[in-house]
Design a protein around this motif. Structure first.
Motif, PDB file in Angstrom:
ATOM      1  N   UNK A 126      -4.364  -9.902  -2.926  1.00 43.27           N
ATOM      2  CA  UNK A 126      -3.308 -11.016  -3.109  1.00 43.27           C
ATOM      3  C   UNK A 126      -2.102 -10.489  -2.640  1.00 43.27           C
ATOM      4  N   UNK A 127      -1.479 -11.457  -2.028  1.00 46.08           N
ATOM      5  CA  UNK A 127       0.326 -10.914  -1.548  1.00 46.08           C
ATOM      6  C   UNK A 127       0.981 -10.549  -2.668  1.00 46.08           C
ATOM      7  N   UNK A 128       1.478  -9.663  -2.444  1.00 48.36           N
ATOM      8  CA  UNK A 128       2.556  -8.987  -3.371  1.00 48.36           C
ATOM      9  C   UNK A 128       3.758  -9.714  -3.614  1.00 48.36           C
ATOM     10  N   UNK A 129       4.051  -9.887  -5.072  1.00 46.13           N
ATOM     11  CA  UNK A 129       5.359 -10.632  -5.317  1.00 46.13           C
ATOM     12  C   UNK A 129       6.205  -9.522  -5.448  1.00 46.13           C
ATOM     13  N   UNK A 130       7.088  -8.934  -4.579  1.00 45.20           N
ATOM     14  CA  UNK A 130       7.866  -7.860  -4.646  1.00 45.20           C
ATOM     15  C   UNK A 130       9.171  -8.110  -5.598  1.00 45.20           C
ATOM     16  N   UNK A 131       9.347  -9.083  -6.028  1.00 44.15           N
ATOM     17  CA  UNK A 131      10.671  -9.613  -6.805  1.00 44.15           C
ATOM     18  C   UNK A 131      10.227  -9.426  -8.121  1.00 44.15           C
ATOM     19  N   UNK A 132       9.111  -9.273  -8.422  1.00 48.07           N
ATOM     20  CA  UNK A 132       8.426  -9.057  -9.922  1.00 48.07           C
ATOM     21  C   UNK A 132       8.202  -7.676 -10.109  1.00 48.07           C
ATOM     22  N   UNK A 133       8.532  -7.007 -11.121  1.00 44.84           N
ATOM     23  CA  UNK A 133       8.383  -5.719 -11.425  1.00 44.84           C
ATOM     24  C   UNK A 133       9.510  -5.123 -12.236  1.00 44.84           C
ATOM     25  N   UNK A 134       9.866  -3.685 -12.035  1.00 43.10           N
ATOM     26  CA  UNK A 134      10.860  -3.241 -12.984  1.00 43.10           C
ATOM     27  C   UNK A 134      11.639  -1.894 -12.321  1.00 43.10           C
ATOM     28  N   UNK A 135      12.814  -1.620 -12.749  1.00 47.98           N
ATOM     29  CA  UNK A 135      13.250  -0.519 -12.199  1.00 47.98           C
ATOM     30  C   UNK A 135      12.836   0.784 -12.982  1.00 47.98           C
ATOM     31  N   UNK A 136      12.589   1.904 -12.422  1.00 52.03           N
ATOM     32  CA  UNK A 136      12.043   2.964 -13.109  1.00 52.03           C
ATOM     33  C   UNK A 136      12.962   4.255 -12.458  1.00 52.03           C
ATOM     34  N   UNK A 137      13.038   5.051 -13.249  1.00 51.73           N
ATOM     35  CA  UNK A 137      13.851   6.455 -12.833  1.00 51.73           C
ATOM     36  C   UNK A 137      13.015   7.078 -11.770  1.00 51.73           C
ATOM     37  N   UNK A 138      13.850   7.704 -10.656  1.00 53.83           N
ATOM     38  CA  UNK A 138      13.167   8.468  -9.930  1.00 53.83           C
ATOM     39  C   UNK A 138      14.336   9.483  -9.452  1.00 53.83           C
ATOM     40  N   UNK A 175      10.002  -0.850  -8.809  1.00 55.44           N
ATOM     41  CA  UNK A 175       8.544  -0.941  -8.566  1.00 55.44           C
ATOM     42  C   UNK A 175       7.912  -2.157  -9.006  1.00 55.44           C
ATOM     43  N   UNK A 176       7.359  -2.779  -7.834  1.00 52.37           N
ATOM     44  CA  UNK A 176       6.844  -4.254  -8.176  1.00 52.37           C
ATOM     45  C   UNK A 176       5.550  -3.990  -8.954  1.00 52.37           C
ATOM     46  N   UNK A 177       5.252  -5.207  -9.704  1.00 52.76           N
ATOM     47  CA  UNK A 177       4.112  -5.109 -10.456  1.00 52.76           C
ATOM     48  C   UNK A 177       2.860  -5.313  -9.901  1.00 52.76           C
ATOM     49  N   UNK A 394      18.367  -4.662 -19.522  1.00 49.08           N
ATOM     50  CA  UNK A 394      16.972  -4.819 -19.227  1.00 49.08           C
ATOM     51  C   UNK A 394      16.621  -4.400 -17.980  1.00 49.08           C
ATOM     52  N   UNK A 395      15.116  -3.902 -17.742  1.00 49.50           N
ATOM     53  CA  UNK A 395      14.876  -3.361 -16.575  1.00 49.50           C
ATOM     54  C   UNK A 395      13.748  -4.182 -15.857  1.00 49.50           C
ATOM     55  N   UNK A 396      13.252  -5.077 -16.508  1.00 47.71           N
ATOM     56  CA  UNK A 396      12.034  -5.765 -15.996  1.00 47.71           C
ATOM     57  C   UNK A 396      12.238  -7.223 -15.417  1.00 47.71           C
ATOM     58  N   UNK A 397      11.572  -7.732 -14.354  1.00 42.65           N
ATOM     59  CA  UNK A 397      11.753  -9.122 -13.864  1.00 42.65           C
ATOM     60  C   UNK A 397      10.235  -9.548 -14.110  1.00 42.65           C
ATOM     61  N   UNK A 398      10.128 -10.420 -15.097  1.00 37.07           N
ATOM     62  CA  UNK A 398       8.690 -10.933 -15.289  1.00 37.07           C
ATOM     63  C   UNK A 398       8.567 -12.194 -14.883  1.00 37.07           C
TER      64      UNK A 398
END
Length: 467
Positions: A126-138, A175-177, A394-398
Motif C-alpha cells: 500500500x502506498x505510504x502516506x508520508x504526511x501521517x505519522x509523528x515526530x521522534x527524537x533522533x 516517522x511516517x505511520x 503535540x507530536x502526531x498527525x493522525x
C-alpha cells in the motif's frame, strides 16, 4: 455314484471358469494389439477395479456414494470450484486420497517449491502516506552543521549564527505511520539523480527548501567541484537587481543539476509597459510562469509551491494586476485574493498534467503550503512566535487528508503528486527564526521562515522517499 457325479459336475464348472478366463484374456490381448476392435468394445475404464490405492485420472471431481463412482453434474461441478476433490470418504468413513489428473497432480517437492515461490513473489504494498505519522527524537540530527554550509545557506536563515541559544528543534526526525523513510545520504541522492535535473520553483519557502537540499547533498561541506550553471537557464543577476531570479548548480561526478527559480505566484507575469522601469505587470492567473514553459523539457523532477504572496500588500508592492483569458479580470469572485490563488493552482496543475505525457522522464510534485505561526498579530503588527519548547502542541498527525485542501483537490486525478508538509510542519512552531534575526529589530518576528538546519530538511526527506 452320487459322489462321482458331484466331482464330475465340479470339474465341468472349473473347466468352464478356466475357459471363460482364457477367452477374456484373449479378448483383452486382441483389443490391445488391434486398435480397430475398440470401436466394438466398451471403454477400457469399465474393466478397472477400484480400490483405495487406485489412481483415478479424473477429468472432473468425483465423489464416492454407496460404493458407486458418480460424476457430478455440470451444476455440481461449478459449485465444487475451490473445494479439494482428492480427499474423499471411503466405505468405512475414512478419508481416501485420490490423486487428480496429470494437469493437477503435484509431487511433494513440486508443492514445496510452489510454496517457496509464493513466499518470494512480490506483494503489492500500500502506498505510504508520508504526511501521517509523528515526530521522534533522533540523536543523528541535524543532517548538516548549522555553523557550516555557508556556501549554500543564507546567513539570515542560519540560526546557529544568530542570537538564538536553544537548538532543541534540530534533534527530531519525521516517522511516517506504518512505513519507513529511506535514510537520506547525499552521495546516494546524487547517484539516483545521475544525469538528471531537479528544479524547485516557488516563493522564498521554496528557496529555503532549495538551500536545505544543497546542504543535505553536500553534508554542509564546502564543495568547490559544484559548477554554477545558472546561465544555461537564464539565471543571471540583472542590472540593479539585488539577486538573480534563481540559481543552478551541477555536480560533475554524477552530472546532477539542482536549481531554484523564484516565482512567488507561479503565474506568467507580463510587463504592461516594457519601457517603464516602474511598470505594472499583467498577472495571468490562468497561465504558468514562462520559465516553466521554456525549461520543462530539461527537468526530471519538479517541485512547485505558492501561497504566501497572495495578499494585498504583495500585490501592491509588486504592481500585479489580475488577468484572465488575456484580459483584465472583471469577475468579482476571482478578484478575491484567495480565489485568485486557487484559480492559479488549478490552472498550473492542469497545464502541467497535460504536459507530462510528452515528458515521460518528469516526476512533478506540488508542495502544500508551509504554515505560519504568528500569534497576537502579523509580521508587521506585533505578531510573535516565542515558543522554544519542541512539540509543545503535540507530536502526531493522525488525519489521512491534507490540511491544504486546495492543493490536494487540484492534484486529485492528475499525474502531479502531492508533497504534503502542512500538518507535520504545523506542529513545529518552535522551529521558526522568530525574534532571532540578523537585525533583531524590536518587536519584529519571523514566524514564516524556518531555521536551517530545520523543518525544510524533512520536506526534502519526504521528497526523496517519494522519488
Amino acid at each position: 455314484m452320487k459322489g462321482g457325479n458331484l466331482h464330475k459336475l465340479r470339474g465341468n464348472r472349473l473347466s468352464l471358469s478356466l475357459l471363460a478366463l482364457l477367452c477374456t484374456t484373449l479378448i483383452v490381448w486382441a483389443w490391445e494389439k488391434t486398435p480397430s476392435l475398440s470401436t466394438f468394445l466398451p471403454p477400457r475404464e469399465q474393466f478397472d477395479i477400484f480400490s483405495p490405492a487406485t489412481v483415478v485420472p479424473a477429468r472432473t471431481p468425483v465423489t464416492i456414494s454407496e460404493n458407486k463412482i458418480e460424476t457430478p453434474s455440470a451444476k455440481e461441478d461449478l459449485s465444487a470450484v475451490g473445494r479439494p476433490v482428492n480427499a474423499l470418504p471411503n466405505e468405512a468413513g475414512k478419508v481416501v486420497v485420490i490423486p487428480q489428473s496429470d494437469s493437477s497432480m503435484r509431487t511433494s517437492s513440486e508443492k514445496e517449491d510452489k510454496g517457496k515461490g509464493s513466499k518470494n513473489m512480490p506483494v503489492e504494498k500500500k502506498e505510504c502516506n508520508y504526511a501521517k505519522g509523528k515526530w521522534v527524537a533522533d540523536k543523528r540530527r541535524p543532517l548538516y552543521s548549522g555553523f557550516g554550509c555557508k556556501q549554500w545557506l543564507s546567513q539570515m536563515w542560519a540560526c546557529r549564527l544568530m542570537q538564538r541559544t536553544d537548538f532543541a528543534y534540530e534533534g527530531f526526525r519525521w516517522q511516517p505511520q506504518g512505513c519507513d523513510m529511506p535514510e537520506f545520504k547525499g552521495s546516494e541522492f546524487l547517484r539516483r539523480m545521475q544525469h538528471k535535473t531537479i528544479a524547485l520553483v516557488g516563493d522564498s519557502l521554496g528557496r529555503q527548501q532549495f538551500q536545505s537540499l544543497m546542504c543535505m547533498v553536500t553534508g554542509g561541506n564546502y564543495s568547490p567541484e559544484a559548477l554554477d550553471v545558472g546561465k544555461e537557464y537564464g539565471l543571471v543577476k540583472a542590472p540593479g537587481a539585488i539577486r538573480p531570479d534563481g540559481w543552478a548548480y551541477r555536480f560533475p561526478s554524477t552530472n546532477t543539476t539542482i536549481l531554484y527559480y523564484w516565482s512567488a505566484s507561479l503565474c506568467e507575469l507580463e510587463p504592461l509597459n516594457r519601457s517603464d522601469p516602474a511598470t505594472h505587470y499583467a498577472m495571468h492567473l490562468d497561465r504558468p510562469a514562462i520559465f516553466l514553459k521554456q525549461y520543462l523539457h530539461r527537468f526530471d523532477v519538479l517541485v512547485l509551491n505558492t501561497g504566501h504572496h497572495w495578499n494585498r500588500g504583495k500585490f501592491t508592492a509588486n504592481r500585479w494586476e489580475m488577468y484572465v483569458g488575456g484580459k483584465p479580470n472583471t469577475d468579482r469572485k476571482i478578484a478575491q485574493i484567495w480565489n485568485a490563488r486557487n484559480l492559479t493552482i488549478y490552472s498550473v496543475i492542469k497545464w502541467l498534467d497535460a504536459q507530462l505525457p510528452q515528458h515521460r522522464q518528469l516526476k512533478a510534485f506540488f508542495r502544500t503550503i508551509s504554515p505560519r505561526h504568528f500569534v497576537n498579530g502579523d509580521w508587521n503588527t506585533g505578531g510573535s512566535c516565542d515558543n522554544t519548547i519542541p512539540l509543545a502542541g503535540g507530536s502526531e498527525v493522525l488525519q489521512d487528508g491534507s490540511n491544504d485542501t486546495v492543493v490536494e483537490g487540484a492534484v486529485g486525478g492528475t499525474r502531479v503528486k502531492l508533497l504534503d508538509i502542512t500538518a507535520l510542519s504545523q506542529l513545529r512552531d518552535e522551529g521558526h527564526i522568530s525574534k532571532y534575526t540578523n537585525k533583531a529589530l524590536a518587536g519584529v518576528h519571523d514566524c514564516l521562515h524556518w531555521c536551517l538546519p530545520g523543518i525544510p530538511d524533512t520536506w526534502n526527506e519526504i521528497l526523496y522517499a517519494q522519488l
